[in-house]
Design a protein around this motif. Structure first.
Motif, short mmCIF file in Angstrom:
data_model
loop_
_atom_site.label_atom_id
_atom_site.label_comp_id
_atom_site.label_asym_id
_atom_site.label_seq_id
_atom_site.Cartn_x
_atom_site.Cartn_y
_atom_site.Cartn_z
N LEU A 130 0.80 -0.95 -0.11
CA LEU A 130 -0.02 0.14 0.01
C LEU A 130 0.96 1.31 -0.01
O LEU A 130 1.10 1.56 1.09
N ALA B 182 -8.27 -1.72 -0.26
CA ALA B 182 -7.62 -0.90 0.92
C ALA B 182 -6.41 0.17 0.19
O ALA B 182 -5.96 -0.37 -0.76
N ARG C 150 -3.58 3.51 0.69
CA ARG C 150 -2.80 4.57 1.86
C ARG C 150 -3.11 5.98 1.59
O ARG C 150 -2.88 6.32 0.43
N ALA D 184 -3.28 3.45 6.32
CA ALA D 184 -4.07 2.43 5.50
C ALA D 184 -5.54 2.45 5.86
O ALA D 184 -5.84 2.52 7.23
N ALA E 286 -9.47 1.00 4.52
CA ALA E 286 -10.24 0.07 3.47
C ALA E 286 -11.88 0.17 3.51
O ALA E 286 -12.50 0.78 4.66
N ARG F 210 -16.73 1.45 5.79
CA ARG F 210 -15.39 1.12 6.31
C ARG F 210 -15.36 -0.16 6.64
O ARG F 210 -16.06 -0.73 7.21
N LEU G 84 -8.94 -1.91 9.42
CA LEU G 84 -7.64 -2.56 9.35
C LEU G 84 -6.65 -2.20 10.30
O LEU G 84 -7.08 -1.48 11.22
N TRP H 298 -7.30 -7.07 8.12
CA TRP H 298 -8.55 -6.53 8.22
C TRP H 298 -9.39 -7.33 8.89
O TRP H 298 -9.03 -8.58 9.33
#
Length: 125
Positions: A17, A39, A41, A46, A48, A103, A106, A115
């Motif tokens: 990421l 996901a 960054r 990070a 998701a 959402r 993570l 996750w």
């Protein structure tokens, strides 16, 4: 935010990421159906979300893993042009103003991203 109580699911290496880079996509089970999540960054964090626009439930990436607008400041829906704030998932421009992406929690630990399943999202086995 309460601590997740379901076992973490390995997603990718933290290095996968990259800031402003392509997203890592993955499948989850939502309400008994397999759906895609992603996901990415932003500001070194990070995050998701379910790959579903808050305006009309359609996948948002314009090519696999491509979710950024031209400035790489917002997540963009390639179908409707809705712009989402990466840290919050809130729509900040377009037809779904104020709505949010769903959402997926993570955690980064030991160079890996994990996750967490929830009441809504379950792993695909």
């Amino acid at each position: 935010m309460p601590e997740p109580t379901r076992p973490a699911q390995a997603l990718c290496a933290s290095s996968d990421l990259q800031e402003g880079g392509d997203a890592v996509t993955f499948d989850v089970i939502e309400f008994g159906r397999t759906v895609q999540a992603f996901a990415l960054r932003f500001d070194q964090v990070a995050v998701a979300y379910l790959n579903r626009c808050a305006h009309v439930p359609t996948e948002m990436d314009w090519q696999p893993g491509k979710f950024w607008d031209l400035d790489k400041r917002h997540i963009i829906c390639s179908v409707h042009g809705a712009l989402y704030d990466p840290p919050s998932g809130q729509c900040v421009g377009g037809p779904c103003w104020g709505a949010r992406l769903h959402r997926i929690e993570l955690k980064e630990e030991g160079g890996q991203v994990y996750w967490y399943p929830s009441e809504r999202f379950h792993p695909v086995f």
